[in-house]
Design a protein around this motif. Structure first.
Motif, PDB file in Angstrom:
ATOM      1  N   TYR A  55      62.199  43.904  31.308  1.00 41.55           N
ATOM      2  CA  TYR A  55      61.569  44.560  32.354  1.00 41.55           C
ATOM      3  C   TYR A  55      62.384  44.697  33.648  1.00 41.55           C
ATOM      4  O   TYR A  55      62.137  45.594  34.395  1.00 41.55           O
ATOM      5  N   ARG A  56      63.464  43.937  33.754  1.00 44.19           N
ATOM      6  CA  ARG A  56      64.267  44.048  34.966  1.00 44.19           C
ATOM      7  C   ARG A  56      64.778  45.533  35.164  1.00 44.19           C
ATOM      8  O   ARG A  56      64.877  46.119  36.209  1.00 44.19           O
ATOM      9  N   ALA A  57      65.394  45.741  34.059  1.00 41.67           N
ATOM     10  CA  ALA A  57      66.290  47.025  33.973  1.00 41.67           C
ATOM     11  C   ALA A  57      64.955  48.332  34.189  1.00 41.67           C
ATOM     12  O   ALA A  57      65.415  49.297  34.529  1.00 41.67           O
ATOM     13  N   LEU A  58      63.852  48.081  33.718  1.00 41.08           N
ATOM     14  CA  LEU A  58      62.914  49.016  34.078  1.00 41.08           C
ATOM     15  C   LEU A  58      62.260  48.917  35.532  1.00 41.08           C
ATOM     16  O   LEU A  58      61.383  49.897  35.746  1.00 41.08           O
ATOM     17  N   GLU A  59      62.700  47.951  36.387  1.00 38.13           N
ATOM     18  CA  GLU A  59      62.380  47.668  37.611  1.00 38.13           C
ATOM     19  C   GLU A  59      60.664  47.171  37.912  1.00 38.13           C
ATOM     20  O   GLU A  59      59.894  47.672  38.677  1.00 38.13           O
ATOM     21  N   ILE A  60      60.346  46.529  36.683  1.00 43.04           N
ATOM     22  CA  ILE A  60      58.835  45.752  36.676  1.00 43.04           C
ATOM     23  C   ILE A  60      59.264  44.375  36.906  1.00 43.04           C
ATOM     24  O   ILE A  60      59.722  43.540  36.366  1.00 43.04           O
ATOM     25  N   PRO A  61      58.614  44.055  38.081  1.00 45.12           N
ATOM     26  CA  PRO A  61      58.734  42.671  38.490  1.00 45.12           C
ATOM     27  C   PRO A  61      57.855  41.634  37.681  1.00 45.12           C
ATOM     28  O   PRO A  61      56.949  42.053  36.901  1.00 45.12           O
ATOM     29  N   GLU A  62      58.194  40.392  38.029  1.00 44.75           N
ATOM     30  CA  GLU A  62      57.404  39.193  37.325  1.00 44.75           C
ATOM     31  C   GLU A  62      56.011  39.244  37.943  1.00 44.75           C
ATOM     32  O   GLU A  62      55.872  39.767  38.775  1.00 44.75           O
ATOM     33  N   MET A  63      55.260  38.436  37.334  1.00 48.11           N
ATOM     34  CA  MET A  63      53.950  38.015  37.943  1.00 48.11           C
ATOM     35  C   MET A  63      53.918  37.773  39.203  1.00 48.11           C
ATOM     36  O   MET A  63      54.553  36.839  39.628  1.00 48.11           O
ATOM     37  N   GLY A  64      52.971  38.238  40.035  1.00 49.15           N
ATOM     38  CA  GLY A  64      52.625  37.972  41.292  1.00 49.15           C
ATOM     39  C   GLY A  64      51.937  36.270  41.359  1.00 49.15           C
ATOM     40  O   GLY A  64      51.905  35.649  40.579  1.00 49.15           O
ATOM     41  N   ARG A  65      51.104  36.540  42.433  1.00 47.69           N
ATOM     42  CA  ARG A  65      50.138  35.208  42.693  1.00 47.69           C
ATOM     43  C   ARG A  65      49.286  35.011  41.648  1.00 47.69           C
ATOM     44  O   ARG A  65      48.437  35.864  41.157  1.00 47.69           O
ATOM     45  N   ASN A  66      49.098  33.750  41.225  1.00 41.97           N
ATOM     46  CA  ASN A  66      48.412  33.496  40.241  1.00 41.97           C
ATOM     47  C   ASN A  66      47.568  32.138  40.588  1.00 41.97           C
ATOM     48  O   ASN A  66      48.259  30.973  40.752  1.00 41.97           O
TER      49      ASN A  66
END
Length: 75
Positions: A55-66
């Motif tokens: 997902y880094r190559a697609l510029e999708i960040p990891e999960m936010g606040r949980n």
């Protein structure tokens, strides 16, 4: 840590710091007993990319606040 030692045609990934916390307690009311857990990950809602993730190559960040509230009741 910043990932700057990368393979050919691979992009660098910036560094980031994540903060989390967890509080756990037991609740007793007569014969009733339960565990209560309050936990939080990425509390400051940091936007970050996992260097090994597709997902880094697609510029999708990891999960936010949980934030989770867990009540465990044995039976």
């Amino acid at each position: 840590m910043k990932q700057d030692r990368v393979a050919k045609n691979e992009e660098e990934t910036g560094s980031y710091t994540l903060f989390g916390a967890k509080i756990q307690s037991k609740l007793k009311l007569g014969k009733f007993q339960s565990d209560i857990i309050l936990s939080g990950q990425n509390l400051f809602n940091q936007t970050y990319f996992n260097h090994m993730s597709y997902y880094r190559a697609l510029e999708i960040p990891e999960m936010g606040r949980n934030i989770q509230l867990i009540i465990q009741i044995p039976f």
